[in-house]
Design an enzyme around this catalytic site. Structure first.
Site, PDB file in Angstrom:
ATOM      1  N   ASN A   1     -10.288  -2.710   2.612  1.00  0.00           N
ATOM      2  CA  ASN A   1      -9.987  -2.736   1.179  1.00  0.00           C
ATOM      3  C   ASN A   1     -11.258  -2.494   0.377  1.00  0.00           C
ATOM      4  O   ASN A   1     -12.356  -2.482   0.929  1.00  0.00           O
ATOM      5  CB  ASN A   1      -9.415  -4.106   0.790  1.00  0.00           C
ATOM      6  CG  ASN A   1      -7.929  -4.239   1.102  1.00  0.00           C
ATOM      7  OD1 ASN A   1      -7.239  -3.258   1.335  1.00  0.00           O
ATOM      8  ND2 ASN A   1      -7.446  -5.464   1.101  1.00  0.00           N
TER       9      ASN A   1
ATOM     10  N   HIS B   1      -3.555   1.140  12.308  1.00  0.00           N
ATOM     11  CA  HIS B   1      -3.318  -0.113  13.035  1.00  0.00           C
ATOM     12  C   HIS B   1      -4.670  -0.732  13.372  1.00  0.00           C
ATOM     13  O   HIS B   1      -5.505  -0.088  14.009  1.00  0.00           O
ATOM     14  CB  HIS B   1      -2.519   0.193  14.312  1.00  0.00           C
ATOM     15  CG  HIS B   1      -2.285  -0.998  15.195  1.00  0.00           C
ATOM     16  ND1 HIS B   1      -2.341  -2.297  14.735  1.00  0.00           N
ATOM     17  CD2 HIS B   1      -1.974  -1.086  16.517  1.00  0.00           C
ATOM     18  CE1 HIS B   1      -2.089  -3.123  15.742  1.00  0.00           C
ATOM     19  NE2 HIS B   1      -1.879  -2.416  16.834  1.00  0.00           N
TER      20      HIS B   1
ATOM     21  N   HIS C   1       0.831  -1.218   0.000  1.00  0.00           N
ATOM     22  CA  HIS C   1       0.000   0.000   0.000  1.00  0.00           C
ATOM     23  C   HIS C   1       0.864   1.267   0.000  1.00  0.00           C
ATOM     24  O   HIS C   1       0.508   2.264   0.625  1.00  0.00           O
ATOM     25  CB  HIS C   1      -0.942   0.032   1.211  1.00  0.00           C
ATOM     26  CG  HIS C   1      -1.973  -1.060   1.216  1.00  0.00           C
ATOM     27  ND1 HIS C   1      -3.241  -0.899   0.711  1.00  0.00           N
ATOM     28  CD2 HIS C   1      -1.929  -2.331   1.676  1.00  0.00           C
ATOM     29  CE1 HIS C   1      -3.932  -2.021   0.872  1.00  0.00           C
ATOM     30  NE2 HIS C   1      -3.154  -2.900   1.445  1.00  0.00           N
TER      31      HIS C   1
ATOM     32  N   TYR D   1       0.750  -4.321  12.178  1.00  0.00           N
ATOM     33  CA  TYR D   1       0.624  -2.873  11.925  1.00  0.00           C
ATOM     34  C   TYR D   1       1.421  -2.047  12.927  1.00  0.00           C
ATOM     35  O   TYR D   1       1.970  -1.003  12.584  1.00  0.00           O
ATOM     36  CB  TYR D   1      -0.854  -2.463  11.900  1.00  0.00           C
ATOM     37  CG  TYR D   1      -1.527  -2.946  10.635  1.00  0.00           C
ATOM     38  CD1 TYR D   1      -1.812  -4.293  10.468  1.00  0.00           C
ATOM     39  CD2 TYR D   1      -1.828  -2.087   9.601  1.00  0.00           C
ATOM     40  CE1 TYR D   1      -2.385  -4.768   9.305  1.00  0.00           C
ATOM     41  CE2 TYR D   1      -2.411  -2.550   8.433  1.00  0.00           C
ATOM     42  CZ  TYR D   1      -2.689  -3.893   8.288  1.00  0.00           C
ATOM     43  OH  TYR D   1      -3.245  -4.362   7.137  1.00  0.00           O
TER      44      TYR D   1
HETATM   45 FE1  HDE Z   1      -2.535  -4.729   5.492  1.00  0.00          FE
HETATM   46  N1  HDE Z   1      -0.736  -3.974   5.955  1.00  0.00           N
HETATM   47  N2  HDE Z   1      -1.949  -6.570   6.033  1.00  0.00           N
HETATM   48  N3  HDE Z   1      -4.320  -5.551   4.848  1.00  0.00           N
HETATM   49  N4  HDE Z   1      -3.170  -2.965   4.883  1.00  0.00           N
HETATM   50  C1  HDE Z   1      -0.342  -2.706   5.802  1.00  0.00           C
HETATM   51  O1  HDE Z   1       0.804  -1.431   7.405  1.00  0.00           O
HETATM   52  C2  HDE Z   1      -0.839  -6.833   6.746  1.00  0.00           C
HETATM   53  C3  HDE Z   1      -4.675  -6.860   4.944  1.00  0.00           C
HETATM   54  C4  HDE Z   1      -4.416  -2.612   4.471  1.00  0.00           C
HETATM   55  O2  HDE Z   1      -3.116   3.573   4.069  1.00  0.00           O
HETATM   56  C5  HDE Z   1       0.991  -2.423   6.432  1.00  0.00           C
HETATM   57  O3  HDE Z   1       1.230   0.758   7.740  1.00  0.00           O
HETATM   58  C6  HDE Z   1      -0.775  -8.237   7.078  1.00  0.00           C
HETATM   59  C7  HDE Z   1      -6.092  -7.005   4.742  1.00  0.00           C
HETATM   60  C8  HDE Z   1      -4.455  -1.223   4.108  1.00  0.00           C
HETATM   61  O4  HDE Z   1      -1.485   3.368   5.522  1.00  0.00           O
HETATM   62  C9  HDE Z   1       1.351  -3.748   7.093  1.00  0.00           C
HETATM   63  C10 HDE Z   1      -1.883  -8.787   6.488  1.00  0.00           C
HETATM   64  C11 HDE Z   1      -6.557  -5.746   4.536  1.00  0.00           C
HETATM   65  C12 HDE Z   1      -3.168  -0.746   4.327  1.00  0.00           C
HETATM   66  C13 HDE Z   1       0.186  -4.621   6.699  1.00  0.00           C
HETATM   67  C14 HDE Z   1      -2.607  -7.749   5.854  1.00  0.00           C
HETATM   68  C15 HDE Z   1      -5.441  -4.852   4.598  1.00  0.00           C
HETATM   69  C16 HDE Z   1      -2.389  -1.850   4.825  1.00  0.00           C
HETATM   70  C17 HDE Z   1       2.007  -1.831   5.498  1.00  0.00           C
HETATM   71  C18 HDE Z   1      -2.285 -10.237   6.482  1.00  0.00           C
HETATM   72  C19 HDE Z   1      -7.997  -5.318   4.239  1.00  0.00           C
HETATM   73  C20 HDE Z   1      -2.660   0.641   4.065  1.00  0.00           C
HETATM   74  C21 HDE Z   1       2.202  -0.403   5.924  1.00  0.00           C
HETATM   75  C22 HDE Z   1      -2.699 -10.706   7.691  1.00  0.00           C
HETATM   76  C23 HDE Z   1      -8.930  -5.654   5.267  1.00  0.00           C
HETATM   77  C24 HDE Z   1      -2.907   1.546   5.232  1.00  0.00           C
HETATM   78  C25 HDE Z   1       1.378  -0.259   7.087  1.00  0.00           C
HETATM   79  C26 HDE Z   1      -2.472   2.944   4.922  1.00  0.00           C
HETATM   80  C27 HDE Z   1      -1.053  -1.751   5.199  1.00  0.00           C
HETATM   81  C28 HDE Z   1       0.104  -5.893   7.098  1.00  0.00           C
HETATM   82  C29 HDE Z   1      -3.795  -7.972   5.124  1.00  0.00           C
HETATM   83  C30 HDE Z   1      -5.593  -3.439   4.396  1.00  0.00           C
HETATM   84  C31 HDE Z   1       2.693  -4.335   6.746  1.00  0.00           C
HETATM   85  C32 HDE Z   1       0.298  -8.908   7.853  1.00  0.00           C
HETATM   86  C33 HDE Z   1      -6.896  -8.305   4.808  1.00  0.00           C
HETATM   87  C34 HDE Z   1      -5.642  -0.450   3.589  1.00  0.00           C
HETATM   88  O5  HDE Z   1       1.382  -3.625   8.483  1.00  0.00           O
END
Ligand code: HDE
Length: 759
Positions: A203, A395, A131, A418
């Site tokens: 999402n 987070h 993202h 997060y």
């Molecule tokens: Fe994320 N995801 N994600 N994700 N995600 C990040 O956090 C992660 C997942 C989503 O505009 C990271 O600050 C894991 C689902 C958005 O700043 C990180 C898993 C959904 C954003 C991270 C998922 C999301 C992130 C990267 C699997 C929808 C952007 C930078 C378990 C429900 C937020 C950060 C923004 C961002 C981890 C799966 C949505 C690495 C481990 C499912 C919208 O922490």
């Protein structure tokens, strides 16, 4: 007794008034880079920094520990008329370093040079691991009060207003990648509630690729560019992505959504948002309800068409960013209703046979309707991208009383990730103190020190229990608003690395989605799979992908196989018919047209009064008119000039949702192939028109866009070889009736009837 006014707040009010006075009226056409028109000569008279543009604001001003400071937002920005060092000493020169003689070596004592270069060297922070590419806006959320029975969260109360900051994003691309790639979009909302920050990190697709967080590095490594050459950027059309999702078939449902029109949204303003996981809400009596969160855009859910998305990625890689910022600047504030699907919190956490803990499954809206609980309006653009959009830290674990988690293994892993990721991205554990992340509630934690600590804590006893700080801070108890975990039962079980048997069904909901699509949408899905797999190098990956498609639908598989020139495999899990969910289709409704962009093409010689009137009429219904003419500048003399926003050199069809043809421009002075490859010299000679205009309408036609024509404009259609009686093409004598019909067509998004689906 008269109430004594806080002097800080009173002074702040005055400054705010002053700033507001200085704010110029909104521009009709968004995109002006500055709140003031720039002068040709470099300004020489010292003055205070300019105010932000009328559409911009920064984070609300709270201390690092959550106290309202009363400081105007302007005081968070640079001040004073003179250039200074970071320490505030005024400077007389910044264009030359300090040297021993004008041709001599630079002196180490040049503190200004060293400060300037050193700071510059450290301007970048790591981009988000996923993202990374995003755009954000400020807004407000207003509760309807309808969730009162299921959640005690105060911000959901009737008419409660809560400031929000929302960041939209793509998943795979780097920070500088194009907006319109085929990908999932992030939809993350930070609610600055009176009970602490709540982040809903969702999402635009309601399911995910994987069922367990431990697979996240795998799916992202597969989707990101290949590690050797670091290509391709920001897309899934490559071998490693398809290798993974075909070997790991729980990704099938999400991949199908990506291959559908949902993977290429028209605008962030026209996307649904989903919390994906099932959450647990708890009310004042302690009763719990399982829910799935949905954001429903007031403008409807709309998409680009694939060719348009590809051209746009080159012509305007910032298309979604620009669209969001422009719409807000123009006053077309995007709105979403927050809704929940509710399910009884039963022991098995199933609903109608659907496992609520499996994030690869939806619950069709027909089985559990989305119930509206509040309205979000985005009404201001950030005033600084880095400070706000780049540094905002979401987070999933930022929750408030009334909202709790379930045991969805994907959600559980996110609760770890997060917090962890912010530490390396934002340089330490105090990221919550960055202005955009500050809570609007008093903070009294016992966390201390660390990199970039900006709070100035008092006392000697940051430990609990203590007597030296008077026992402070005290624990709250539920009656004083503490967040108390729902005491959910955890069944006695053995430690296993495993998943429930209900997680094994990888295809039934992919089929449900396919069956819910209109014929046009199915055509787009077939085309997307054929394109993406066609870009893979490995034959085995394509063949394996077809075996997955066979499990979704025989027709889908056969059509894609035909495009790839491969045999159609047998299904390994024969498709079972599911009840379609009409709510999943994007086609066939009527929506508002706010912020839609209408190109008005004039040859500069045709009836400019009509152009003026149509331009105003477009503005009056909340859309954005862009006048396109052979050359830049203004038309019609000084009295009432028509400003030209685009020329045939700068314009491309993808910028417009509809095109109005007021004239038939002859080739512009720069219309020859040697200068602009978009010009077909032969077409110019044969038609006597500017070929770039013919290209523009032909593309708009292919992309299902409304085209309105009056007067001389009719001859453009003829020269472009487009049928004037085709769906979505409006011809008429009066410009106003043409515009009315075109506006109606825009309400339905596109003229899909122009094409005949084969499926
Ligand atoms: Fe994320 N995801 N994600 N994700 N995600 C990040 O956090 C992660 C997942 C989503 O505009 C990271 O600050 C894991 C689902 C958005 O700043 C990180 C898993 C959904 C954003 C991270 C998922 C999301 C992130 C990267 C699997 C929808 C952007 C930078 C378990 C429900 C937020 C950060 C923004 C961002 C981890 C799966 C949505 C690495 C481990 C499912 C919208 O922490």
């Amino acid at each position: 007794m008269t109430e004594k006014k806080n002097p800080v707040a009173a002074a702040a009010e005055k400054v705010v008034e002053k700033v507001q006075e200085a704010v110029p009226p909104p521009n009709e056409i968004p995109g002006a880079p500055s709140p003031e028109v720039a002068s040709v000569k470099e300004p020489a008279e010292p003055r205070e920094p300019l105010p932000p543009k009328h559409d911009q604001r920064g984070p609300d001003t709270y201390s690092p520990t959550g106290h309202p400071t009363g400081v105007p937002q302007g005081d968070m920005a640079q001040g004073g008329a003179y250039l200074t060092t970071a320490q505030g000493a005024r400077l007389y020169e910044t264009d030359h370093s300090l040297k021993a003689g004008s041709r001599g070596p630079v002196l180490l004592q040049d503190h200004h040079l060293r400060e300037k270069i050193t700071h510059f060297d450290h301007e970048r922070i790591p981009e988000r691991v996923v993202h990374a590419r995003g755009a954000a806006a400020h807004g407000v959320f207003k509760g309807y009060g309808t969730a009162g029975g299921i959640s005690k969260a105060a911000f959901l109360g009737k008419d409660a207003e809560t400031p929000v900051f929302v960041r939209f994003s793509t998943v795979l691309g780097s920070r500088g990648s194009a907006d319109t790639v085929r990908d999932t979009r992030g939809f993350a909302t930070k609610f600055y509630t009176d009970e602490g920050v709540f982040d809903l990190v969702g999402n635009n697709i309601p399911v995910f690729f994987i069922q367990d967080a431990i697979k996240f590095p795998d799916v992202i490594h597969a989707g990101k560019p290949h590690p050797d050459r670091e290509i391709p950027q920001a897309q899934s059309a490559h071998d490693t992505f398809w290798d993974f999702v075909t070997l790991h078939t729980e990704a099938t449902h999400h991949t199908l959504w990506n291959m559908s029109d949902r993977g290429i949204p028209r605008s962030y303003r026209m996307m649904e948002g989903f919390g994906v996981h099932t959450f647990r809400l708890v009310n004042a009596e302690g009763a719990t309800t399982l829910v799935k969160f949905h954001w429903k855009p007031k403008l409807g859910v709309h998409s680009l068409v694939w060719e348009e998305a590809q051209i746009t990625a080159g012509m305007d890689p910032d298309f979604h960013r620009r669209d969001l910022a422009d719409a807000i600047e123009a006053g077309a504030f995007p709105q979403w209703e927050l809704g929940v699907q509710t399910f009884p919190d039963t022991e098995d956490q199933m609903f109608e046979g659907i496992d609520l803990l499996d994030p690869t499954k939806i619950v069709p809206e027909e089985l559990a309707p989305v119930q509206p609980i509040g309205l979000m309006t985005l009404n201001a653009n950030p005033s600084n991208y880095f400070a706000e959009t780049e540094q905002v830290a979401f987070h999933v674990g930022h929750v408030v009383p009334g909202i709790d988690f379930t045991d969805d293994p994907l959600l559980q892993g996110r609760l770890f990730s997060y917090l962890d990721t912010q530490i390396s991205r934002l340089g330490g554990p105090n990221f919550g103190q960055l202005p955009i992340n500050r809570t609007h509630t008093p903070v009294n934690d016992m966390l201390r020190d660390g990199m970039h600590q900006t709070a100035v804590h008092r006392g000697v006893a940051p430990y609990h229990p203590n007597s030296l700080d008077g026992g402070c801070p005290f624990l709250a108890g539920e009656d004083a608003g503490a967040f108390v975990e729902v005491p959910a039962e955890v069944p006695a079980a053995r430690k296993v690395r495993d998943a429930a048997a209900s997680f094994d069904d990888h295809f039934s909901q992919a089929r449900l989605f396919w069956l819910s699509m209109s014929p046009t949408e199915r055509e787009h899905i077939v085309a997307a799979y054929t394109f993406e797999l066609g870009k893979c190098w490995e034959q085995a990956v394509k063949e394996r992908a077809l075996t997955v498609l066979a499990n979704i639908d025989t027709d889908l598989c056969a059509q894609v196989a035909a495009g790839l020139g491969l045999p159609v495999p047998e299904a390994s899990v024969p498709p079972v018919d599911a009840e379609p969910s009409p709510a999943l289709s994007q086609v066939g409704g009527e929506w508002p047209v706010d912020g839609r962009v209408v190109g008005i093409v004039t040859d500069g010689a045709d009836d400019l009064d009509t152009v003026r009137t149509v331009r105003q009429a477009v503005l009056d219904v909340g859309m954005v008119p862009l006048v396109v003419a052979p050359a830049g500048g203004t038309l019609g003399g000084d009295a009432d000039p028509v400003v030209v926003q685009r020329t045939f050199t700068t314009a491309r069809s993808v910028e417009f949702d509809a095109i109005l043809l007021a004239g038939a421009p002859t080739p512009a002075p720069d219309a020859y192939g040697a200068r602009d490859a978009k010009v077909d010299d032969n077409a110019a000679a044969v038609t006597g028109m500017d070929p770039r205009l013919l290209l523009m309408v032909t593309e708009a036609y292919r992309h299902g866009k409304a085209i309105g024509v009056w007067g001389e404009g009719g001859s453009v259609l003829e020269a472009a070889g487009l049928p004037a009686d085709s769906a979505g093409v409006v011809t008429g004598e009066s410009a106003s009736s043409v515009l009315e019909a075109v506006t109606g067509l825009l309400g339905g998004h596109r003229a899909w009837d122009r094409f005949t689906p084969a499926l």
